[in-house]
Design a protein around this motif. Structure first.
Motif, short mmCIF file in Angstrom:
data_model
loop_
_atom_site.label_atom_id
_atom_site.label_comp_id
_atom_site.label_asym_id
_atom_site.label_seq_id
_atom_site.Cartn_x
_atom_site.Cartn_y
_atom_site.Cartn_z
N ALA A 32 0.21 -7.73 5.62
CA ALA A 32 -0.22 -6.40 5.17
C ALA A 32 0.96 -5.43 5.14
CB ALA A 32 -1.32 -5.87 6.08
N CYS A 33 1.81 -5.47 6.15
CA CYS A 33 2.98 -4.59 6.18
C CYS A 33 3.94 -4.93 5.04
CB CYS A 33 3.70 -4.71 7.52
SG CYS A 33 2.79 -3.99 8.91
N GLY A 34 4.11 -6.23 4.76
CA GLY A 34 4.97 -6.63 3.66
C GLY A 34 4.46 -6.13 2.32
N TYR A 35 3.15 -6.23 2.11
CA TYR A 35 2.57 -5.75 0.85
C TYR A 35 2.67 -4.23 0.75
CZ TYR A 35 0.68 -9.92 -1.37
OH TYR A 35 0.56 -11.11 -2.06
N ALA A 36 2.38 -3.53 1.83
CA ALA A 36 2.47 -2.07 1.81
C ALA A 36 3.89 -1.62 1.50
CB ALA A 36 2.01 -1.50 3.15
N ALA A 37 4.87 -2.29 2.10
CA ALA A 37 6.26 -1.92 1.87
C ALA A 37 6.66 -2.15 0.42
CB ALA A 37 7.17 -2.73 2.80
N SER A 38 6.29 -3.29 -0.14
CA SER A 38 6.66 -3.61 -1.52
C SER A 38 6.01 -2.67 -2.51
CB SER A 38 6.29 -5.06 -1.84
OG SER A 38 7.06 -5.96 -1.07
N TYR A 39 4.71 -2.44 -2.36
CA TYR A 39 4.01 -1.56 -3.30
C TYR A 39 4.43 -0.10 -3.10
CZ TYR A 39 0.97 -4.87 -5.65
OH TYR A 39 0.49 -5.89 -6.46
N GLY A 40 4.73 0.28 -1.85
CA GLY A 40 5.22 1.64 -1.63
C GLY A 40 6.54 1.87 -2.32
N PHE A 41 7.44 0.90 -2.21
CA PHE A 41 8.73 1.01 -2.90
C PHE A 41 8.52 1.00 -4.41
CE2 PHE A 41 12.43 -0.87 -4.95
CZ PHE A 41 13.45 -0.10 -4.43
N ALA A 42 7.62 0.15 -4.90
CA ALA A 42 7.38 0.06 -6.34
C ALA A 42 6.82 1.37 -6.90
CB ALA A 42 6.44 -1.09 -6.64
N LEU A 43 5.97 2.04 -6.15
CA LEU A 43 5.42 3.32 -6.61
C LEU A 43 6.52 4.36 -6.78
CD1 LEU A 43 2.13 3.59 -4.53
CD2 LEU A 43 2.30 3.42 -7.02
N LEU A 44 7.53 4.29 -5.92
CA LEU A 44 8.63 5.25 -6.00
C LEU A 44 9.68 4.84 -7.03
CD1 LEU A 44 9.14 5.86 -2.17
CD2 LEU A 44 7.97 7.35 -3.81
N ASN A 45 9.62 3.59 -7.48
CA ASN A 45 10.60 3.07 -8.45
C ASN A 45 9.88 2.24 -9.51
OD1 ASN A 45 13.41 3.58 -6.87
ND2 ASN A 45 11.86 2.88 -5.43
N ASP A 46 8.88 2.85 -10.15
CA ASP A 46 7.97 2.09 -11.01
C ASP A 46 8.60 1.61 -12.31
OD1 ASP A 46 8.01 4.88 -11.71
OD2 ASP A 46 6.36 4.47 -13.10
N THR A 47 9.78 2.14 -12.67
CA THR A 47 10.43 1.69 -13.90
C THR A 47 11.53 0.67 -13.63
OG1 THR A 47 12.04 3.51 -13.82
CG2 THR A 47 9.98 3.90 -15.03
N SER B 17 12.27 -7.71 5.06
CA SER B 17 12.56 -6.46 5.76
C SER B 17 11.34 -5.54 5.86
CB SER B 17 13.70 -5.73 5.05
OG SER B 17 14.84 -6.54 4.93
N GLY B 18 10.55 -5.45 4.81
CA GLY B 18 9.40 -4.56 4.83
C GLY B 18 8.38 -4.97 5.87
N ALA B 19 8.08 -6.28 5.92
CA ALA B 19 7.13 -6.79 6.91
C ALA B 19 7.68 -6.63 8.32
CB ALA B 19 6.80 -8.25 6.62
N ILE B 20 8.97 -6.91 8.51
CA ILE B 20 9.58 -6.80 9.83
C ILE B 20 9.66 -5.34 10.25
CG2 ILE B 20 11.69 -7.24 11.15
CD1 ILE B 20 12.08 -9.73 9.38
N ALA B 21 9.87 -4.43 9.31
CA ALA B 21 9.83 -3.01 9.63
C ALA B 21 8.47 -2.62 10.19
CB ALA B 21 10.14 -2.18 8.39
N GLY B 22 7.41 -3.24 9.67
CA GLY B 22 6.08 -3.01 10.24
C GLY B 22 5.99 -3.49 11.68
N VAL B 23 6.63 -4.62 11.98
CA VAL B 23 6.67 -5.12 13.36
C VAL B 23 7.39 -4.12 14.26
CG1 VAL B 23 7.60 -6.94 14.84
CG2 VAL B 23 6.54 -7.52 12.65
N ALA C 252 11.32 0.90 1.25
CA ALA C 252 10.37 -0.13 1.66
C ALA C 252 10.36 -0.26 3.18
CB ALA C 252 10.74 -1.47 1.02
N HIS C 253 11.52 -0.11 3.82
CA HIS C 253 11.58 -0.16 5.28
C HIS C 253 10.76 0.97 5.89
CE1 HIS C 253 15.81 -2.22 4.91
NE2 HIS C 253 14.83 -2.92 4.35
N ILE C 254 10.87 2.16 5.31
CA ILE C 254 10.15 3.31 5.83
C ILE C 254 8.64 3.11 5.70
CG2 ILE C 254 9.72 5.77 5.47
CD1 ILE C 254 12.65 6.02 4.61
N VAL C 255 8.21 2.67 4.53
CA VAL C 255 6.77 2.45 4.31
C VAL C 255 6.24 1.36 5.24
CG1 VAL C 255 5.02 1.74 2.64
CG2 VAL C 255 6.88 3.25 1.92
N GLY C 256 6.99 0.26 5.38
CA GLY C 256 6.57 -0.81 6.26
C GLY C 256 6.48 -0.35 7.70
#
Length: 274
Positions: free
Chosen positions: A145-160, A169-175, A234-238
């Protein structure tokens, strides 16, 4: 930047999920086509073309995640000769890519030994305690879940962006975020570069809080000449996702043991009063 090497926070059960994740990441890295030091060999251009084709298939791409805009032509992995000389051939994709599934596969891809070993070190030190607190199944779901949140959070900020997004890194940032919530007072042995690597035992809230502030500074572009290819957002969102998901477990989490008599890795001599 401090380098964590060990935490003073024993676990009650073997962290099999953490060990499995580490093993899976290492195996995938060793067999990633085109990476130097992996099982795939060849000259530099051939390896580069193989890597581009592999990442296009299995890495998460922000534009694909948000807009589902899959490219009509992709690298084939082969080398060809064009008007400007040798290069990577492109052609219609020979596979059907699922952008949501690519987030999961991207969590096991790394671009270098430094990228891989850095992530696995943090997962090994902090993941075992979070798995111990949550249990094997819940920790697995939490990690994904943390990995998905990090990836989609980054994608929303960089959608193009069409740059591939890879790494755990995103999932581990959640840890790390969960560890900060559940074990802020746990002691962590770190190496601080100061002429030599100085070993210090610091509270987790200081180590992980400093890590988070550093990610925020780098994400804003301050303190670095160029943000480069690291997905700091992505690290911040995770991290924030991990904190949020771990918060309900905070009241029932026993505090870590308080280490005594240790100084820079050696047991200090007892003092006698006369």
């Amino acid at each position: 930047m401090v380098i964590p090497v060990h935490d003073v926070n024993p676990v009650r059960r073997t962290p099999w999920v953490t060990y499995t994740l580490i093993a899976a990441n290492v195996v995938v890295f060793l067999f990633t086509p085109g990476l130097a030091g992996s099982a795939a060999a060849g000259d530099h251009l051939a390896r580069l073309c193989q890597l581009h084709a592999f990442l296009d298939h299995y890495a998460a791409v922000p534009r694909e995640l948000i807009h589902h805009q899959l490219p009509g032509t992709v690298p084939t992995g082969a080398v060809g000769i064009g008007a400007q000389g040798p290069g990577c051939l492109v052609g219609p994709p020979g596979y059907a890519k699922s952008p949501p599934l690519s987030v999961f596969t991207a969590m096991f891809l790394h671009g270098s030994w430094l990228h891989l070993l850095g992530n696995m070190l943090f997962l090994l030190i902090f993941g075992n305690n979070i798995e111990d607190r949550m249990g094997h199944v819940r920790f697995t779901l939490f990690y994904v879940a943390c990995g998905y949140a990090a990836s989609y959070g980054f994608a929303l900020l960089n959608d193009t962006s069409s740059d591939p997004l890879i790494g755990a890194s995103g999932a581990i940032a959640g840890v790390l975020g969960a560890y900060l919530v559940l074990y802020p007072r746990a002691r962590v042995w770190v190496l601080v570069p100061f002429l030599v690597f100085l070993p210090l035992r610091l509270p987790a809230w200081l180590v992980l809080g400093f890590w988070f502030v550093l990610q925020a500074v780098y994400s804003s572009g301050e303190g670095v000449s160029e943000v480069g290819t690291v997905a700091y957002a992505a690290h911040i969102v995770g991290f924030l996702t991990g904190m949020l998901l771990a918060w309900p477990l905070r009241p029932g989490t026993p505090p870590p043991p308080e280490p005594r008599g240790l100084l820079f890795g050696r047991r200090a001599r007892p003092r006698h009063s006369w």
